[in-house]
Design an enzyme around this catalytic site. Structure first.
Site, PDB file in Angstrom:
ATOM      1  N   ARG A  95       0.829  -1.204   0.000  1.00 11.60           N
ATOM      2  CA  ARG A  95       0.000   0.000   0.000  1.00 11.60           C
ATOM      3  C   ARG A  95       0.856   1.243   0.000  1.00 11.60           C
ATOM      4  O   ARG A  95       1.904   1.293   0.634  1.00 11.60           O
ATOM      5  CB  ARG A  95      -0.915   0.004   1.230  1.00 11.60           C
ATOM      6  CG  ARG A  95      -1.809   1.231   1.312  1.00 11.60           C
ATOM      7  CD  ARG A  95      -2.694   1.204   2.523  1.00 11.60           C
ATOM      8  NE  ARG A  95      -1.936   1.546   3.711  1.00 11.60           N
ATOM      9  CZ  ARG A  95      -2.468   1.616   4.922  1.00 11.60           C
ATOM     10  NH1 ARG A  95      -3.740   1.338   5.116  1.00 11.60           N
ATOM     11  NH2 ARG A  95      -1.720   1.934   5.949  1.00 11.60           N
ATOM     12  N   CYS A 115       0.161   5.479   0.645  1.00 15.00           N
ATOM     13  CA  CYS A 115      -0.828   6.447   1.120  1.00 15.00           C
ATOM     14  C   CYS A 115      -0.212   7.825   0.986  1.00 15.00           C
ATOM     15  O   CYS A 115       0.892   8.062   1.490  1.00 15.00           O
ATOM     16  CB  CYS A 115      -1.224   6.169   2.565  1.00 15.00           C
ATOM     17  SG  CYS A 115      -2.482   7.319   3.183  1.00 15.00           S
TER      18      CYS A 115
END
Length: 125
Positions: free
Chosen positions: A103, A105
């Protein structure tokens, strides 16, 4: 072969793009924002409410693409305020419970329709 995914179970595209594209055994989603697919309006609420709506829509989009959240290999999360990161993580962890995808972000200045969050994903089928 490339297959374009269009489903009423996730927010409709608001521009010249596809909700998702399947290529071979992979699905690539566009960014999903907190729009209620039933009425096309932005979900009112704080970052937790908006994150939940986004992930519900992402889950539906993946399902209609022949995949699911357990097959996600990478997400990119765009948030309006990095101070919301712990709250986003709290909701995110209720959808991704183990074997977490990679991930990224990032905090952004502005998102479409002035929402608080947008998430895109890559998954296998």
């Amino acid at each position: 072969m490339k297959k374009i995914i269009s489903t009423s179970n996730a927010p409709a595209a608001i521009g010249p793009y596809s909700q998702a594209v399947v290529l071979n055994d992979m699905v690539y989603t566009s960014g999903v924002i907190p729009i209620d697919p039933a009425n096309g309006t932005v979900v009112n609420g704080d970052i937790k409410v908006q994150t939940k709506r986004v992930l519900q829509s992402l889950e539906a989009l993946l399902k209609d693409s022949g995949s699911d959240l357990g097959k996600v290999v990478k997400t990119t999360v765009f948030i309006k305020n990095m101070e919301d990161f712990p709250l986003v993580n709290e909701v995110y962890a209720s959808f991704f419970t183990d074997n977490f995808p990679a991930r990224s972000c990032v905090e952004v200045a502005r998102l479409p329709k002035d929402v608080l969050i947008e998430v895109e994903a890559v998954a296998y089928i």
